[in-house]
Motif scaffolding. Structure first.
Motif, PDB file in Angstrom:
ATOM      1  N   ALA A  61       0.837  -1.205   0.000  1.00  0.00           N
ATOM      2  CA  ALA A  61       0.000   0.000   0.000  1.00  0.00           C
ATOM      3  C   ALA A  61       0.869   1.251   0.000  1.00  0.00           C
ATOM      4  O   ALA A  61       0.562   2.230  -0.701  1.00  0.00           O
ATOM      5  CB  ALA A  61      -0.939  -0.005   1.210  1.00  0.00           C
ATOM      6  N   LEU A  62       1.957   1.232   0.757  1.00  0.00           N
ATOM      7  CA  LEU A  62       2.857   2.373   0.788  1.00  0.00           C
ATOM      8  C   LEU A  62       3.517   2.581  -0.567  1.00  0.00           C
ATOM      9  O   LEU A  62       3.628   3.713  -1.046  1.00  0.00           O
ATOM     10  CB  LEU A  62       3.905   2.198   1.886  1.00  0.00           C
ATOM     11  N   SER A  63       3.914   1.519  -1.213  1.00  0.00           N
ATOM     12  CA  SER A  63       4.483   1.626  -2.553  1.00  0.00           C
ATOM     13  C   SER A  63       3.485   2.272  -3.502  1.00  0.00           C
ATOM     14  O   SER A  63       3.846   3.133  -4.315  1.00  0.00           O
ATOM     15  CB  SER A  63       4.890   0.242  -3.072  1.00  0.00           C
ATOM     16  N   GLY A  64       2.225   1.901  -3.392  1.00  0.00           N
ATOM     17  CA  GLY A  64       1.185   2.493  -4.226  1.00  0.00           C
ATOM     18  C   GLY A  64       0.983   3.968  -3.934  1.00  0.00           C
ATOM     19  O   GLY A  64       0.818   4.778  -4.849  1.00  0.00           O
ATOM     20  N   GLN A  65       1.001   4.331  -2.653  1.00  0.00           N
ATOM     21  CA  GLN A  65       0.844   5.741  -2.283  1.00  0.00           C
ATOM     22  C   GLN A  65       2.025   6.569  -2.784  1.00  0.00           C
ATOM     23  O   GLN A  65       1.848   7.687  -3.272  1.00  0.00           O
ATOM     24  CB  GLN A  65       0.705   5.892  -0.766  1.00  0.00           C
ATOM     25  N   LEU A  66       3.225   6.021  -2.674  1.00  0.00           N
ATOM     26  CA  LEU A  66       4.401   6.724  -3.185  1.00  0.00           C
ATOM     27  C   LEU A  66       4.306   6.885  -4.698  1.00  0.00           C
ATOM     28  O   LEU A  66       4.605   7.947  -5.239  1.00  0.00           O
ATOM     29  CB  LEU A  66       5.682   5.984  -2.792  1.00  0.00           C
ATOM     30  N   GLY A  67       3.868   5.841  -5.387  1.00  0.00           N
ATOM     31  CA  GLY A  67       3.717   5.898  -6.835  1.00  0.00           C
ATOM     32  C   GLY A  67       2.730   6.980  -7.261  1.00  0.00           C
ATOM     33  O   GLY A  67       2.944   7.664  -8.261  1.00  0.00           O
ATOM     34  N   LYS A 106      14.261  11.374  -3.723  1.00  0.00           N
ATOM     35  CA  LYS A 106      13.423  12.526  -4.083  1.00  0.00           C
ATOM     36  C   LYS A 106      12.257  12.755  -3.121  1.00  0.00           C
ATOM     37  O   LYS A 106      11.488  13.684  -3.315  1.00  0.00           O
ATOM     38  CB  LYS A 106      12.909  12.435  -5.516  1.00  0.00           C
ATOM     39  N   ALA A 107      12.094  11.921  -2.110  1.00  0.00           N
ATOM     40  CA  ALA A 107      10.997  12.129  -1.156  1.00  0.00           C
ATOM     41  C   ALA A 107      11.443  13.098  -0.073  1.00  0.00           C
ATOM     42  O   ALA A 107      12.565  13.027   0.416  1.00  0.00           O
ATOM     43  CB  ALA A 107      10.571  10.810  -0.526  1.00  0.00           C
ATOM     44  N   ASP A 108      10.534  13.991   0.293  1.00  0.00           N
ATOM     45  CA  ASP A 108      10.793  14.837   1.451  1.00  0.00           C
ATOM     46  C   ASP A 108       9.920  14.345   2.604  1.00  0.00           C
ATOM     47  O   ASP A 108       9.086  13.443   2.439  1.00  0.00           O
ATOM     48  CB  ASP A 108      10.558  16.312   1.133  1.00  0.00           C
ATOM     49  N   ALA A 109      10.116  14.939   3.770  1.00  0.00           N
ATOM     50  CA  ALA A 109       9.409  14.479   4.962  1.00  0.00           C
ATOM     51  C   ALA A 109       7.893  14.596   4.796  1.00  0.00           C
ATOM     52  O   ALA A 109       7.151  13.710   5.235  1.00  0.00           O
ATOM     53  CB  ALA A 109       9.878  15.268   6.182  1.00  0.00           C
ATOM     54  N   TRP A 112       6.600  11.783   2.542  1.00  0.00           N
ATOM     55  CA  TRP A 112       6.721  10.520   3.274  1.00  0.00           C
ATOM     56  C   TRP A 112       5.597  10.390   4.292  1.00  0.00           C
ATOM     57  O   TRP A 112       4.934   9.357   4.374  1.00  0.00           O
ATOM     58  CB  TRP A 112       8.094  10.444   3.936  1.00  0.00           C
ATOM     59  N   GLU A 113       5.368  11.438   5.072  1.00  0.00           N
ATOM     60  CA  GLU A 113       4.323  11.398   6.086  1.00  0.00           C
ATOM     61  C   GLU A 113       2.946  11.198   5.465  1.00  0.00           C
ATOM     62  O   GLU A 113       2.138  10.404   5.955  1.00  0.00           O
ATOM     63  CB  GLU A 113       4.353  12.688   6.914  1.00  0.00           C
ATOM     64  N   LYS A 114       2.677  11.891   4.383  1.00  0.00           N
ATOM     65  CA  LYS A 114       1.385  11.754   3.707  1.00  0.00           C
ATOM     66  C   LYS A 114       1.201  10.333   3.177  1.00  0.00           C
ATOM     67  O   LYS A 114       0.136   9.727   3.345  1.00  0.00           O
ATOM     68  CB  LYS A 114       1.289  12.756   2.559  1.00  0.00           C
ATOM     69  N   ALA A 115       2.228   9.765   2.558  1.00  0.00           N
ATOM     70  CA  ALA A 115       2.137   8.411   1.983  1.00  0.00           C
ATOM     71  C   ALA A 115       1.986   7.353   3.068  1.00  0.00           C
ATOM     72  O   ALA A 115       1.164   6.439   2.931  1.00  0.00           O
ATOM     73  CB  ALA A 115       3.361   8.124   1.116  1.00  0.00           C
ATOM     74  N   ALA A 118      -1.552   7.535   4.642  1.00  0.00           N
ATOM     75  CA  ALA A 118      -2.567   7.012   3.725  1.00  0.00           C
ATOM     76  C   ALA A 118      -2.468   5.494   3.607  1.00  0.00           C
ATOM     77  O   ALA A 118      -3.495   4.802   3.556  1.00  0.00           O
ATOM     78  CB  ALA A 118      -2.428   7.667   2.354  1.00  0.00           C
ATOM     79  N   ALA A 119      -1.247   4.970   3.576  1.00  0.00           N
ATOM     80  CA  ALA A 119      -1.075   3.514   3.491  1.00  0.00           C
ATOM     81  C   ALA A 119      -1.578   2.836   4.760  1.00  0.00           C
ATOM     82  O   ALA A 119      -2.227   1.788   4.702  1.00  0.00           O
ATOM     83  CB  ALA A 119       0.387   3.173   3.241  1.00  0.00           C
ATOM     84  N   LYS A 120      -1.293   3.419   5.916  1.00  0.00           N
ATOM     85  CA  LYS A 120      -1.753   2.848   7.187  1.00  0.00           C
ATOM     86  C   LYS A 120      -3.270   2.807   7.239  1.00  0.00           C
ATOM     87  O   LYS A 120      -3.863   1.810   7.647  1.00  0.00           O
ATOM     88  CB  LYS A 120      -1.193   3.656   8.358  1.00  0.00           C
ATOM     89  N   ALA A 121      -3.914   3.868   6.795  1.00  0.00           N
ATOM     90  CA  ALA A 121      -5.376   3.922   6.817  1.00  0.00           C
ATOM     91  C   ALA A 121      -6.009   3.078   5.723  1.00  0.00           C
ATOM     92  O   ALA A 121      -7.097   2.525   5.906  1.00  0.00           O
ATOM     93  CB  ALA A 121      -5.833   5.373   6.678  1.00  0.00           C
TER      94      ALA A 121
END
Length: 141
Positions: A61-67, A106-109, A112-115, A118-121
């Motif tokens: 899910a986190l990979s999807g949110q990052l994508g 290329k990710a900033d804090a 990362w926090e948003k992704a 969202a993945a946790k939820a």
């Protein structure tokens, strides 16, 4: 989509033994018992399997949110720790803690926090579990 797993148990609770198997065959008559669940016996237990399912689901899910944010992880490492406590109603899974570390160029804090939130939820296993799920998420560069 449907997936299945099966369990067989023989004997009483404390001295009996069981096996679990999965549709994929990754687990095939894998042993579990009272000792593997409540002591330090060899084999698996339902809580360990829930932790594995949650760690895998969350990572995807986190990979999807990052994508969705046009970011690709070099690596995501997630550990899910399931807490089981004996409460008035009996043994109960009372929480899951996700510990995730990601190497995401290329990710900033903020991204990362948003992704991670969202993945946790949104992870299907997170939504399945009716318990408190906590998390710490570390972004490495």
């Amino acid at each position: 989509m449907k997936r299945h797993a099966s369990a067989q148990w023989n004997g009483d609770l404390k001295t009996g033994k069981g096996t679990v198997s999965t549709q994929s065959g990754i687990l095939s008559q894998t042993q579990y018992s009272f000792a593997t669940r409540f002591e330090n016996g060899n084999g698996t237990n339902p809580e360990e399997l829930i932790a594995a399912a949650h760690a895998g689901c969350f990572s995807m899910a986190l990979s999807g949110q990052l994508g969705a944010a046009n970011l690709v992880a070099d690596q995501l490492a997630t550990t899910a720790t399931v807490t089981m406590e004996k409460i008035e109603a009996g043994w109960t899974v009372t929480g899951v803690h996700l510990s995730v570390t990601g190497k995401v160029p290329k990710a900033d804090a903020a991204a990362w926090e948003k992704a991670t939130a969202a993945a946790k939820a949104g992870c299907p296993i997170s939504r399945l579990l009716n318990t408190t799920i906590t998390m710490d998420a570390k972004l490495e560069h």
